[in-house]
Design a protein around this motif. Structure first.
Motif, PDB file in Angstrom:
ATOM      1  N   TRP A  81       0.755  -1.070   0.071  1.00 46.42           N
ATOM      2  CA  TRP A  81      -0.256   0.116   0.023  1.00 46.42           C
ATOM      3  C   TRP A  81       0.718   1.163  -0.050  1.00 46.42           C
ATOM      4  O   TRP A  81       1.898   1.184   0.622  1.00 46.42           O
ATOM      5  CB  TRP A  81      -1.126  -0.035   1.150  1.00 46.42           C
ATOM      6  N   PRO A  82       0.645   2.089  -0.853  1.00 50.54           N
ATOM      7  CA  PRO A  82      -0.563   2.534  -1.579  1.00 50.54           C
ATOM      8  C   PRO A  82      -0.261   2.129  -3.129  1.00 50.54           C
ATOM      9  O   PRO A  82      -0.929   2.547  -3.798  1.00 50.54           O
ATOM     10  CB  PRO A  82      -0.839   4.085  -1.499  1.00 50.54           C
ATOM     11  N   ILE A  83       0.883   1.585  -3.371  1.00 49.04           N
ATOM     12  CA  ILE A  83       1.211   1.380  -4.662  1.00 49.04           C
ATOM     13  C   ILE A  83       0.447   0.310  -5.639  1.00 49.04           C
ATOM     14  O   ILE A  83       0.436  -0.641  -5.139  1.00 49.04           O
ATOM     15  CB  ILE A  83       2.728   1.165  -4.659  1.00 49.04           C
ATOM     16  N   LYS A  84       0.021   0.774  -6.539  1.00 55.02           N
ATOM     17  CA  LYS A  84      -0.629  -0.074  -7.417  1.00 55.02           C
ATOM     18  C   LYS A  84       0.056  -0.374  -8.870  1.00 55.02           C
ATOM     19  O   LYS A  84       0.168   0.574  -9.591  1.00 55.02           O
ATOM     20  CB  LYS A  84      -2.292   0.066  -7.650  1.00 55.02           C
ATOM     21  N   ALA A  85       0.489  -1.490  -9.124  1.00 54.31           N
ATOM     22  CA  ALA A  85       1.227  -1.625 -10.272  1.00 54.31           C
ATOM     23  C   ALA A  85       0.296  -2.027 -11.670  1.00 54.31           C
ATOM     24  O   ALA A  85      -0.838  -2.848 -11.344  1.00 54.31           O
ATOM     25  CB  ALA A  85       1.995  -3.106 -10.444  1.00 54.31           C
ATOM     26  N   GLU A  86       0.130  -1.558 -12.521  1.00 53.63           N
ATOM     27  CA  GLU A  86      -0.204  -1.662 -13.804  1.00 53.63           C
ATOM     28  C   GLU A  86      -0.220  -3.064 -14.247  1.00 53.63           C
ATOM     29  O   GLU A  86       0.749  -3.790 -14.438  1.00 53.63           O
ATOM     30  CB  GLU A  86       0.371  -0.690 -15.010  1.00 53.63           C
ATOM     31  N   TYR A  87      -1.296  -3.591 -14.547  1.00 47.91           N
ATOM     32  CA  TYR A  87      -1.807  -5.228 -14.745  1.00 47.91           C
ATOM     33  C   TYR A  87      -2.707  -4.920 -16.460  1.00 47.91           C
ATOM     34  O   TYR A  87      -3.973  -4.753 -16.130  1.00 47.91           O
ATOM     35  CB  TYR A  87      -2.182  -5.885 -13.668  1.00 47.91           C
ATOM     36  N   LEU A  88      -2.267  -5.174 -17.487  1.00 46.65           N
ATOM     37  CA  LEU A  88      -3.097  -5.251 -18.731  1.00 46.65           C
ATOM     38  C   LEU A  88      -3.236  -6.417 -19.033  1.00 46.65           C
ATOM     39  O   LEU A  88      -2.223  -7.365 -19.539  1.00 46.65           O
ATOM     40  CB  LEU A  88      -2.220  -3.929 -19.721  1.00 46.65           C
ATOM     41  N   ILE A  89      -4.437  -6.762 -19.511  1.00 45.98           N
ATOM     42  CA  ILE A  89      -4.650  -8.216 -20.186  1.00 45.98           C
ATOM     43  C   ILE A  89      -4.754  -7.906 -21.524  1.00 45.98           C
ATOM     44  O   ILE A  89      -5.839  -7.332 -22.143  1.00 45.98           O
ATOM     45  CB  ILE A  89      -5.948  -8.742 -19.601  1.00 45.98           C
ATOM     46  N   ALA A  90      -3.377  -8.229 -22.075  1.00 42.76           N
ATOM     47  CA  ALA A  90      -3.363  -7.753 -23.601  1.00 42.76           C
ATOM     48  C   ALA A  90      -3.740  -8.904 -24.677  1.00 42.76           C
ATOM     49  O   ALA A  90      -3.872  -8.395 -25.828  1.00 42.76           O
ATOM     50  CB  ALA A  90      -1.897  -7.602 -23.821  1.00 42.76           C
ATOM     51  N   TYR A  91      -3.875 -10.004 -24.086  1.00 38.80           N
ATOM     52  CA  TYR A  91      -4.252 -11.143 -25.046  1.00 38.80           C
ATOM     53  C   TYR A  91      -5.094 -12.127 -23.839  1.00 38.80           C
ATOM     54  O   TYR A  91      -4.646 -12.426 -22.782  1.00 38.80           O
ATOM     55  CB  TYR A  91      -3.106 -11.779 -25.714  1.00 38.80           C
ATOM     56  N   LEU A  92      -6.264 -12.699 -24.548  1.00 39.59           N
ATOM     57  CA  LEU A  92      -6.896 -13.705 -23.809  1.00 39.59           C
ATOM     58  C   LEU A  92      -7.606 -14.494 -24.853  1.00 39.59           C
ATOM     59  O   LEU A  92      -8.421 -13.878 -25.648  1.00 39.59           O
ATOM     60  CB  LEU A  92      -7.877 -13.078 -22.917  1.00 39.59           C
ATOM     61  N   ASP A  93      -7.366 -15.673 -24.941  1.00 39.25           N
ATOM     62  CA  ASP A  93      -8.055 -16.913 -25.973  1.00 39.25           C
ATOM     63  C   ASP A  93      -9.506 -16.900 -25.601  1.00 39.25           C
ATOM     64  O   ASP A  93     -10.015 -16.690 -24.612  1.00 39.25           O
ATOM     65  CB  ASP A  93      -7.130 -17.902 -26.434  1.00 39.25           C
ATOM     66  N   GLU A  94     -10.519 -16.886 -26.599  1.00 38.95           N
ATOM     67  CA  GLU A  94     -11.812 -17.018 -26.530  1.00 38.95           C
ATOM     68  C   GLU A  94     -12.181 -18.289 -25.521  1.00 38.95           C
ATOM     69  O   GLU A  94     -13.178 -18.086 -24.754  1.00 38.95           O
ATOM     70  CB  GLU A  94     -12.587 -17.422 -27.745  1.00 38.95           C
ATOM     71  N   ASN A  95     -11.252 -19.141 -25.118  1.00 40.49           N
ATOM     72  CA  ASN A  95     -11.702 -20.223 -24.222  1.00 40.49           C
ATOM     73  C   ASN A  95     -11.024 -20.105 -22.699  1.00 40.49           C
ATOM     74  O   ASN A  95     -11.319 -20.841 -22.050  1.00 40.49           O
ATOM     75  CB  ASN A  95     -11.229 -21.616 -24.684  1.00 40.49           C
ATOM     76  N   TYR A  96     -10.553 -18.884 -22.620  1.00 40.84           N
ATOM     77  CA  TYR A  96      -9.814 -18.449 -21.230  1.00 40.84           C
ATOM     78  C   TYR A  96      -8.896 -19.460 -21.118  1.00 40.84           C
ATOM     79  O   TYR A  96      -8.691 -19.812 -19.800  1.00 40.84           O
ATOM     80  CB  TYR A  96     -10.897 -18.276 -20.262  1.00 40.84           C
ATOM     81  N   THR A  97      -8.049 -19.928 -21.861  1.00 35.87           N
ATOM     82  CA  THR A  97      -6.847 -20.971 -21.500  1.00 35.87           C
ATOM     83  C   THR A  97      -5.613 -20.592 -21.721  1.00 35.87           C
ATOM     84  O   THR A  97      -4.666 -20.979 -21.175  1.00 35.87           O
ATOM     85  CB  THR A  97      -6.878 -22.246 -22.395  1.00 35.87           C
ATOM     86  N   GLN A  98      -5.389 -19.087 -22.298  1.00 36.55           N
ATOM     87  CA  GLN A  98      -4.027 -18.634 -22.554  1.00 36.55           C
ATOM     88  C   GLN A  98      -4.141 -17.262 -22.411  1.00 36.55           C
ATOM     89  O   GLN A  98      -5.300 -16.712 -23.056  1.00 36.55           O
ATOM     90  CB  GLN A  98      -3.417 -19.066 -23.721  1.00 36.55           C
ATOM     91  N   THR A  99      -3.256 -16.555 -21.899  1.00 31.07           N
ATOM     92  CA  THR A  99      -3.441 -14.976 -21.648  1.00 31.07           C
ATOM     93  C   THR A  99      -2.018 -14.374 -21.751  1.00 31.07           C
ATOM     94  O   THR A  99      -1.007 -15.095 -21.375  1.00 31.07           O
ATOM     95  CB  THR A  99      -4.062 -14.600 -20.402  1.00 31.07           C
ATOM     96  N   VAL A 100      -1.996 -13.178 -21.893  1.00 24.37           N
ATOM     97  CA  VAL A 100      -0.735 -12.486 -21.852  1.00 24.37           C
ATOM     98  C   VAL A 100      -0.901 -11.078 -20.894  1.00 24.37           C
ATOM     99  O   VAL A 100      -1.995 -10.255 -21.303  1.00 24.37           O
ATOM    100  CB  VAL A 100      -0.231 -11.968 -23.244  1.00 24.37           C
ATOM    101  N   ILE A 101      -0.150 -10.988 -20.000  1.00 22.87           N
ATOM    102  CA  ILE A 101      -0.295  -9.813 -19.249  1.00 22.87           C
ATOM    103  C   ILE A 101       0.776  -8.864 -19.269  1.00 22.87           C
ATOM    104  O   ILE A 101       1.957  -9.452 -19.253  1.00 22.87           O
ATOM    105  CB  ILE A 101      -0.307 -10.152 -17.649  1.00 22.87           C
TER     106      ILE A 101
END
Length: 168
Positions: free
Chosen positions: A102-122
């Protein structure tokens, strides 16, 4: 004056476009275990093995996060961190703040997510850290190549990617 005019543009930082996130994330569907397949790691992850990120949606809309891994080897000492995720309003649930301290919030961007929610890139706009994650500890070579190519297209130096070993 000519020397100064030459040096000023050379010292200016290169402007890079912000990373585009996916249009919408179904948060309940995104929750659960994600195995870190590869990453440009933070300082705490440089020797991670069996790295798993787990997300759980809390009643207040925040995300309880548990990051576990073995340090130094597949059987190394178990490490556990519990940052809290905060979904940024009007982001389609694809932009979060991740708070370790606290109070720092790191940026977290969901840049890729396959349609079945089985692979992602943050990703992060700073292009300092990135995570390729999947619902299983191993993905196909074709999928790995596709995701690392995507990471490169986002402006990352993929030579810094570290494959994260998992027990099979």
């Amino acid at each position: 004056m000519t020397l100064l005019a030459t040096l000023i543009p050379a010292c200016a930082s290169k402007q890079v476009a912000n990373i585009q996130t996916v249009p919408h994330v179904d948060l309940p569907k995104f929750m659960g275990d994600w195995y870190v397949i590869a990453a440009i790691p933070t300082a705490i992850e440089t020797e991670s093995y069996n790295a798993i990120e787990n997300y759980s949606l809390k009643d207040d809309g925040t995300i309880a996060t548990t990051f576990t891994f073995n340090k130094g080897s597949l059987n190394g000492p178990k490490k556990r961190y519990e940052p809290h995720g905060f979904v940024v309003k009007n982001s389609g649930n694809a932009t979060w703040g991740m708070q370790f301290i606290w109070p720092i919030k790191a940026e977290y961007l969901i840049a890729y997510l396959d349609e079945n929610y089985t692979q992602t890139v943050i990703a992060r706009n700073a292009r300092d850290y990135v995570w390729i994650m999947a619902r299983s500890p191993k993905i196909s070579e074709d999928d790995y190549k596709k995701l690392t190519t995507l990471v490169k297209s986002l402006g990352y130096d993929t030579s810094k990617l570290r494959d994260v070993p998992h027990h099979q």
